[in-house]
Design a protein around this motif. Structure first.
Motif, PDB file in Angstrom:
ATOM      1  N   PRO A  11      -1.287   3.588  -0.997  1.00 52.41           N
ATOM      2  CA  PRO A  11      -0.807   2.544  -0.412  1.00 52.41           C
ATOM      3  C   PRO A  11       0.565   2.318  -1.399  1.00 52.41           C
ATOM      4  O   PRO A  11       0.314   2.852  -2.594  1.00 52.41           O
ATOM      5  CB  PRO A  11      -2.293   1.971  -0.882  1.00 52.41           C
ATOM      6  CG  PRO A  11      -2.320   2.841  -1.918  1.00 52.41           C
ATOM      7  CD  PRO A  11      -2.764   3.929  -1.651  1.00 52.41           C
ATOM      8  N   THR A  56      -4.084   0.918   8.326  1.00 49.15           N
ATOM      9  CA  THR A  56      -3.710   1.061   7.277  1.00 49.15           C
ATOM     10  C   THR A  56      -5.010   1.306   6.104  1.00 49.15           C
ATOM     11  O   THR A  56      -5.462   2.341   5.351  1.00 49.15           O
ATOM     12  CB  THR A  56      -2.987   0.210   6.181  1.00 49.15           C
ATOM     13  OG1 THR A  56      -2.280   0.042   7.450  1.00 49.15           O
ATOM     14  CG2 THR A  56      -2.654   0.372   5.224  1.00 49.15           C
ATOM     15  N   SER A  65     -10.687  -5.303   5.791  1.00 57.24           N
ATOM     16  CA  SER A  65      -9.530  -5.559   6.408  1.00 57.24           C
ATOM     17  C   SER A  65      -8.889  -7.023   6.417  1.00 57.24           C
ATOM     18  O   SER A  65      -8.136  -7.487   5.822  1.00 57.24           O
ATOM     19  CB  SER A  65      -9.197  -4.961   7.794  1.00 57.24           C
ATOM     20  OG  SER A  65      -8.135  -5.454   8.209  1.00 57.24           O
ATOM     21  N   THR A 120       0.167  -3.448  -0.830  1.00 55.02           N
ATOM     22  CA  THR A 120      -0.954  -3.113  -0.326  1.00 55.02           C
ATOM     23  C   THR A 120      -2.267  -2.831  -1.923  1.00 55.02           C
ATOM     24  O   THR A 120      -3.538  -3.087  -1.443  1.00 55.02           O
ATOM     25  CB  THR A 120      -0.264  -1.356   0.987  1.00 55.02           C
ATOM     26  OG1 THR A 120       0.062  -2.325   1.207  1.00 55.02           O
ATOM     27  CG2 THR A 120      -1.861  -0.977   1.603  1.00 55.02           C
ATOM     28  N   LYS A 141      -6.728   4.242   5.901  1.00 55.17           N
ATOM     29  CA  LYS A 141      -5.973   5.821   5.777  1.00 55.17           C
ATOM     30  C   LYS A 141      -6.146   5.272   4.594  1.00 55.17           C
ATOM     31  O   LYS A 141      -6.468   6.595   4.007  1.00 55.17           O
ATOM     32  CB  LYS A 141      -4.595   5.466   6.018  1.00 55.17           C
ATOM     33  CG  LYS A 141      -4.561   5.528   8.062  1.00 55.17           C
ATOM     34  CD  LYS A 141      -2.886   5.801   7.903  1.00 55.17           C
ATOM     35  CE  LYS A 141      -3.280   5.906   9.530  1.00 55.17           C
ATOM     36  NZ  LYS A 141      -1.465   5.990  10.259  1.00 55.17           N
ATOM     37  N   THR A 190      -3.543   8.435   3.348  1.00 56.20           N
ATOM     38  CA  THR A 190      -1.693   8.472   2.374  1.00 56.20           C
ATOM     39  C   THR A 190      -2.102   7.240   1.259  1.00 56.20           C
ATOM     40  O   THR A 190      -3.169   6.760   1.232  1.00 56.20           O
ATOM     41  CB  THR A 190      -1.296   7.338   3.557  1.00 56.20           C
ATOM     42  OG1 THR A 190      -0.202   6.763   3.053  1.00 56.20           O
ATOM     43  CG2 THR A 190      -2.134   5.872   3.848  1.00 56.20           C
TER      44      THR A 190
END
Length: 232
Positions: A41, A30, A21, A45, A33, A39
């Motif tokens: 990206p 994020t 991060s 991202t 995830k 999820t």
């Protein structure tokens, strides 16, 4: 860089979510995830994460030298639906391997005999931990070498490479026969399991074998050959 590669790099270098991060500028939630498969990206991202993770690859490491994970191999050879089915079916039924053996299978792969029970053997394994049994459990159309627990994908040889190799084969074979030697010359693809190591199998371009006891079966030699040639 695909998600499987990102996950592999994180595992191989024991990188924390907070470190990723901080290096990428992507919120830690994020990062968790995305790398947790929760999820998908956005492009921006994914680019930020890829750039950050590339910076963690240590020069001279197996990854830097080209090592890849099992998941990356499946993706690059269009077996990604095996991974998707494995995740989905595992979520639906924790006894997925047993159920597959009872009749559930995934169709459409290049190797029609390859299914979830094969892929399940790689669960919870990372690069550096792969063994001969894992090498044997890859789809037939994926060619790799296993070195110290890492998979290295083998590219198709060029025509020039093959011409040179064939000429060397002819010359060596002729010399052995001329001197009535008892050795044999072998070409790739032929597995050589060095010193009975459980984490190393290579496929030299060409090798000479004089000790027939080292031939485990029609596809594998166990031990170091007398002579090895690699055409670059």
């Amino acid at each position: 860089m695909n998600i499987e590669t990102m996950i592999a790099i994180k595992k191989e270098f024991s990188i924390s979510y907070s470190a990723i991060s901080e290096a990428s500028g992507v919120p830690i939630s994020t990062v968790q995830k995305v790398l947790g498969g929760i999820t998908k990206p956005r492009n921006s991202t994914a680019e930020a994460l890829a750039k950050a993770l590339t910076g963690f690859i240590k020069q001279g490491s197996p990854r830097w030298m080209g090592a890849v994970s099992f998941e990356e191999l499946l993706i690059s050879h269009d077996y990604n639906y095996i991974l998707d089915s494995l995740r989905n079916y595992k979520t639906a039924d924790s006894d997925y391997v047993v159920n597959e053996k009872r009749g559930f299978n995934v169709s459409g792969s290049h190797d029609n005999n390859y299914g979830l029970s094969n892929a399940a053997g790689f669960e919870n394994k990372s690069s550096g931990e792969y063994e001969v049994s894992d090498y044997e459990n890859l789809p037939e159309d994926i060619r790799v070498e296993l070195i110290d627990g890492y998979f290295y994908e083998m590219e198709a040889p060029t025509k020039k490479h093959q011409v040179v190799l064939q000429e060397i084969l002819i010359q060596l074979t002729s010399q052995i026969r001329k001197n009535k030697g008892g050795c044999k010359v072998y070409m790739a693809p032929s597995d050589v399991q060095l010193d009975e190591s459980n984490k190393t199998i290579v496929q030299p371009d060409l090798f000479i074998l004089c000790n027939k006891d080292m031939i485990k079966n029609s596809r594998r030699t166990v031990g170091a050959p007398e002579f090895v040639i690699e055409v670059l």
